[in-house]
Design a protein around this motif. Structure first.
Motif, PDB file in Angstrom:
ATOM      1  N   LEU A  13      -2.084  -0.180  -5.942  1.00  0.00           N
ATOM      2  CA  LEU A  13      -2.300  -0.584  -7.328  1.00  0.00           C
ATOM      3  C   LEU A  13      -3.617  -1.342  -7.461  1.00  0.00           C
ATOM      4  CD1 LEU A  13       1.177  -1.935  -8.543  1.00  0.00           C
ATOM      5  CD2 LEU A  13       0.171   0.330  -8.891  1.00  0.00           C
ATOM      6  N   LYS A  14      -4.279  -1.180  -8.586  1.00  0.00           N
ATOM      7  CA  LYS A  14      -5.473  -1.961  -8.894  1.00  0.00           C
ATOM      8  C   LYS A  14      -5.022  -3.365  -9.270  1.00  0.00           C
ATOM      9  CE  LYS A  14      -8.213   1.572  -8.531  1.00  0.00           C
ATOM     10  NZ  LYS A  14      -8.261   2.020  -7.177  1.00  0.00           N
ATOM     11  N   ALA A  15      -5.800  -4.355  -8.845  1.00  0.00           N
ATOM     12  CA  ALA A  15      -5.491  -5.750  -9.150  1.00  0.00           C
ATOM     13  C   ALA A  15      -6.608  -6.341  -9.997  1.00  0.00           C
ATOM     14  CB  ALA A  15      -5.323  -6.544  -7.857  1.00  0.00           C
ATOM     15  N   GLY A  24      -9.713  -5.694  -6.960  1.00  0.00           N
ATOM     16  CA  GLY A  24      -9.679  -4.687  -5.918  1.00  0.00           C
ATOM     17  C   GLY A  24      -8.373  -3.913  -5.967  1.00  0.00           C
ATOM     18  N   THR A  25      -7.936  -3.473  -4.792  1.00  0.00           N
ATOM     19  CA  THR A  25      -6.740  -2.642  -4.667  1.00  0.00           C
ATOM     20  C   THR A  25      -5.773  -3.268  -3.672  1.00  0.00           C
ATOM     21  OG1 THR A  25      -8.111  -0.698  -5.070  1.00  0.00           O
ATOM     22  CG2 THR A  25      -5.944  -0.305  -4.123  1.00  0.00           C
ATOM     23  N   VAL A  26      -4.486  -3.265  -4.016  1.00  0.00           N
ATOM     24  CA  VAL A  26      -3.474  -3.827  -3.121  1.00  0.00           C
ATOM     25  C   VAL A  26      -3.423  -2.980  -1.847  1.00  0.00           C
ATOM     26  CG1 VAL A  26      -1.028  -4.384  -2.810  1.00  0.00           C
ATOM     27  CG2 VAL A  26      -2.126  -4.756  -5.039  1.00  0.00           C
ATOM     28  N   GLY A  46     -13.357  -4.951  -1.875  1.00  0.00           N
ATOM     29  CA  GLY A  46     -14.520  -4.073  -1.965  1.00  0.00           C
ATOM     30  C   GLY A  46     -14.611  -3.203  -0.736  1.00  0.00           C
ATOM     31  N   LEU A  47     -15.456  -2.197  -0.799  1.00  0.00           N
ATOM     32  CA  LEU A  47     -15.573  -1.238   0.290  1.00  0.00           C
ATOM     33  C   LEU A  47     -15.885  -1.900   1.622  1.00  0.00           C
ATOM     34  CD1 LEU A  47     -15.457   1.749   0.973  1.00  0.00           C
ATOM     35  CD2 LEU A  47     -17.886   1.888   0.460  1.00  0.00           C
ATOM     36  N   PHE A  48     -16.828  -2.828   1.641  1.00  0.00           N
ATOM     37  CA  PHE A  48     -17.203  -3.500   2.890  1.00  0.00           C
ATOM     38  C   PHE A  48     -16.711  -4.936   2.927  1.00  0.00           C
ATOM     39  CE2 PHE A  48     -20.372  -0.189   2.187  1.00  0.00           C
ATOM     40  CZ  PHE A  48     -20.164   0.544   3.342  1.00  0.00           C
ATOM     41  N   ILE A  75      -9.791 -16.369  -6.016  1.00  0.00           N
ATOM     42  CA  ILE A  75      -9.160 -15.329  -5.210  1.00  0.00           C
ATOM     43  C   ILE A  75     -10.068 -14.958  -4.036  1.00  0.00           C
ATOM     44  CG2 ILE A  75      -8.395 -12.923  -5.223  1.00  0.00           C
ATOM     45  CD1 ILE A  75      -7.609 -13.488  -8.253  1.00  0.00           C
ATOM     46  N   ARG A  76     -11.347 -14.778  -4.302  1.00  0.00           N
ATOM     47  CA  ARG A  76     -12.285 -14.397  -3.235  1.00  0.00           C
ATOM     48  C   ARG A  76     -12.480 -15.509  -2.209  1.00  0.00           C
ATOM     49  NH1 ARG A  76     -16.585  -9.942  -4.399  1.00  0.00           N
ATOM     50  NH2 ARG A  76     -15.220  -8.505  -5.467  1.00  0.00           N
TER      51      ARG A  76
END
Length: 114
Positions: A13-15, A24-26, A46-48, A75-76
């Motif tokens: 799921l998208k968050a 991002g994504t769960v 993120g991707l990286f 969160i980050r």
């Protein structure tokens, strides 16, 4: 958050943060050791990037998305424990403090403390 939800249904799921910005994504869901209820989600930011742990309570499921009621910056900045491993009681305590959440009451046999 609803406690009877199948944790597997949260994966992918998208968050979004409290302002509606995509986080991002769960990636993974972590269950409470005592109850088996979904307690934390690791969100790939993120991707990286790394996964950030977010609390599933007080988050909400809205239209197949996870809405986390905290700002993206908080969160980050959440403690990074890596994914794929069990969260220790001490790590959970750090996450509760990071998000300013009350630590759940525990029974006499539990080790998590404030």
């Amino acid at each position: 958050m609803q406690t009877d939800i199948d944790p597997r249904s949260l994966i992918g799921l998208k968050a979004f943060d409290r302002d509606g910005t995509k986080i991002g994504t769960v990636d993974e869901v972590y269950l409470d050791d005592a109850t088996g209820a979904p307690e934390w989600a690791a969100v790939r930011t993120g991707l990286f990037s790394r996964d950030a742990f977010v609390p599933l309570e007080p988050s909400e499921l809205v239209d197949d998305t996870l809405c986390v009621p905290f700002p993206r910056s908080l969160i980050r900045d959440a403690p990074d424990f890596g994914v794929g491993r069990h969260l220790s009681p001490e790590q959970e305590l750090q996450l509760y403090h990071h998000y300013g959440l009350d630590v759940p009451r525990l029974g006499p046999d539990d080790t998590l403390s404030a």
